[in-house]
Design an enzyme around this catalytic site. Structure first.
Site, mmCIF file in Angstrom:
data_model
loop_
_atom_site.group_PDB
_atom_site.id
_atom_site.type_symbol
_atom_site.label_atom_id
_atom_site.label_comp_id
_atom_site.label_asym_id
_atom_site.label_seq_id
_atom_site.Cartn_x
_atom_site.Cartn_y
_atom_site.Cartn_z
ATOM 1 N N LYS A 75 23.796 50.282 73.545
ATOM 2 C CA LYS A 75 25.260 50.262 73.666
ATOM 3 C C LYS A 75 25.867 49.211 72.733
ATOM 4 O O LYS A 75 26.857 49.472 72.037
ATOM 5 C CB LYS A 75 25.664 49.996 75.120
ATOM 6 C CG LYS A 75 25.257 51.111 76.082
ATOM 7 C CD LYS A 75 25.775 50.897 77.480
ATOM 8 C CE LYS A 75 25.102 49.737 78.185
ATOM 9 N NZ LYS A 75 23.653 49.979 78.422
ATOM 10 N N THR A 76 25.279 48.014 72.718
ATOM 11 C CA THR A 76 25.778 46.970 71.817
ATOM 12 C C THR A 76 25.613 47.387 70.365
ATOM 13 O O THR A 76 26.504 47.194 69.529
ATOM 14 C CB THR A 76 25.040 45.645 72.068
ATOM 15 O OG1 THR A 76 25.230 45.246 73.430
ATOM 16 C CG2 THR A 76 25.558 44.545 71.151
ATOM 17 N N ASP A 120 31.498 44.029 76.706
ATOM 18 C CA ASP A 120 30.252 44.292 77.430
ATOM 19 C C ASP A 120 30.462 44.084 78.926
ATOM 20 O O ASP A 120 31.290 43.273 79.349
ATOM 21 C CB ASP A 120 29.158 43.357 76.917
ATOM 22 C CG ASP A 120 27.767 43.847 77.261
ATOM 23 O OD1 ASP A 120 27.629 45.011 77.691
ATOM 24 O OD2 ASP A 120 26.800 43.070 77.101
ATOM 25 N N THR A 169 26.817 49.539 82.698
ATOM 26 C CA THR A 169 25.628 50.150 83.300
ATOM 27 C C THR A 169 26.002 50.823 84.623
ATOM 28 O O THR A 169 25.161 51.482 85.227
ATOM 29 C CB THR A 169 24.550 49.087 83.566
ATOM 30 O OG1 THR A 169 25.108 48.043 84.389
ATOM 31 C CG2 THR A 169 24.056 48.466 82.262
ATOM 32 N N ARG A 228 14.669 48.761 73.542
ATOM 33 C CA ARG A 228 14.564 47.299 73.566
ATOM 34 C C ARG A 228 13.187 46.868 74.060
ATOM 35 O O ARG A 228 12.565 45.955 73.517
ATOM 36 C CB ARG A 228 15.645 46.700 74.465
ATOM 37 C CG ARG A 228 15.612 45.173 74.533
ATOM 38 C CD ARG A 228 16.612 44.649 75.535
ATOM 39 N NE ARG A 228 17.981 44.983 75.127
ATOM 40 C CZ ARG A 228 19.021 44.934 75.937
ATOM 41 N NH1 ARG A 228 18.853 44.608 77.223
ATOM 42 N NH2 ARG A 228 20.225 45.228 75.483
#
Length: 364
Positions: A75-76, A120, A169, A228
């Site tokens: 997302k980032t 975020d 999330t 990640r």
């Protein structure tokens, strides 16, 4: 210096140096820098590409974008890509950092025309600030309140057009009026092993790691569908390969390395196995309250709920029921334990709720 380089440098500076800063810098260096480099999420990439291409064609800022999905899926990275594709600066904040409407007003007043503001954990924004976002997103205006009580005055502050990219999330925690103000909403799905192998091949090339196909396959299978995690495991396997082997990451080397780092064949780590073991061995498979389970593994309740549980539920090893947490037959099998003849998983019809986030009537 590119926008990405400035962002990476800023992240490392905020981390304050040391090993953590080095890890963050490496993670940032592995980020894709445009949609063409971004692996996976094909439908989302196509949709986002259309939104950005249309905005560029009109010479206007892109519509506000909401990205949802589990942590670690990109997302980032996508927020950074939106700014890069539009050729504008990226500004970053987060929900927990915005506790008052004035905090948000200060950030919005510094935004320039066309900027991308990445928000975020937007679902954790304070309610007063959340309401300020409504007019900022829709009318590009905020009302700054000066003074208190009957003498308070609202001064309208006009904002230049900008693009807000929100990441969450937990979409369900966003109020409807806020969700409705996003022109595009995209959900990121967990990655398939084959997609993670592509991620690992790209990362290995950037890190200078000699990654063989069977090595990439082994790491991808233990990465819980998350890029990640895949990149983090790749770095740990690289360390093992350089110290205890010839530096080549094969399937056998990857298996040996991940055994040392306590990551099993489906990606469970020490905490995951501790939760399952306590549930099966100490509590006979449940049901047991979350608080009790957390005490049994000597962890905070939030750690068990937010770090371990989501993957255990998705993997079909643990279930949330109104009576508490319950181990599924697959959990007993995975731990190498015999499945009891009468498992607590056999609850009455209608009681089982794999997606119930509350700990209802479970005492914990």
């Amino acid at each position: 210096m590119s926008m990405f380089d400035e962002q990476e440098e800023g992240e490392a500076r905020l981390m304050g140096g040391g090993a953590d800063a080095d890890e963050r810098a490496v993670e940032a260096a592995l980020r894709p820098r445009n949609l063409a480099e971004f692996v996976g999420q094909e439908r989302l990439r196509e949709q986002l590409s259309l939104v950005l291409d249309a905005a560029r064609g009109r010479g206007r800022s892109a519509d506000h974008v909401l990205l949802s999905g589990p942590p670690g899926l990109g997302k980032t990275t996508l927020a950074m890509i939106v700014a890069a594709e539009m050729g504008v600066p990226l500004r970053i904040t987060s929900g927990p950092a915005i506790q008052h409407a004035g905090d948000l007003a200060a950030i919005l007043s510094s935004v320039s025309e066309g900027d991308v503001l990445f928000f975020d954990e937007i679902h954790r924004t304070a309610r007063a600030a959340e309401e300020l976002l409504y007019t900022a997103m829709e009318d590009f205006r905020v009302d700054v309140v000066v003074g208190k009580g009957p003498g308070a005055t609202a001064i309208p502050l006009e904002l230049p057009p900008f693009t807000l990219v929100g990441a969450t999330t937990r979409t369900g925690l966003l109020p409807g009026p806020l969700r409705d103000r996003f022109g595009f909403t995209g959900h990121l799905e967990l990655y398939e092993p084959q997609e993670l192998e592509q991620v690992l091949v790209r990362s290995a090339g950037l890190l200078g790691v000699d990654l063989r196909a069977d090595g990439g396959r082994e790491i991808a299978g233990r990465s819980r569908g998350t890029p990640r995690i895949a990149n983090r495991l790749l770095r740990r396997v690289r360390d093992f390969a350089e110290v205890r082997a010839d530096g080549v990451v094969t399937g056998d080397i990857a298996r040996a390395a991940l055994e040392v780092f306590e990551v099993d064949g489906i990606g469970l780590d020490r905490l995951d196995r501790a939760v399952l073991t306590a549930l099966c061995r100490n509590f006979g498979g449940g049901p047991v309250g979350l608080g009790t389970l957390a005490v049994a593994v000597a962890e905070e309740r939030e750690t068990v709920e937010e770090v371990a549980e989501p993957f255990l539920v998705r993997a079909g090893l643990l279930a949330r029921t109104p009576r508490g947490r319950v181990a599924t037959p697959a959990a007993w099998t995975h731990l190498g334990m015999a499945v009891p003849a009468q498992t607590p998983f056999a609850v009455p019809d209608g009681e089982l709720d794999l997606f119930n986030t509350a700990d209802e009537a479970s005492g914990g």
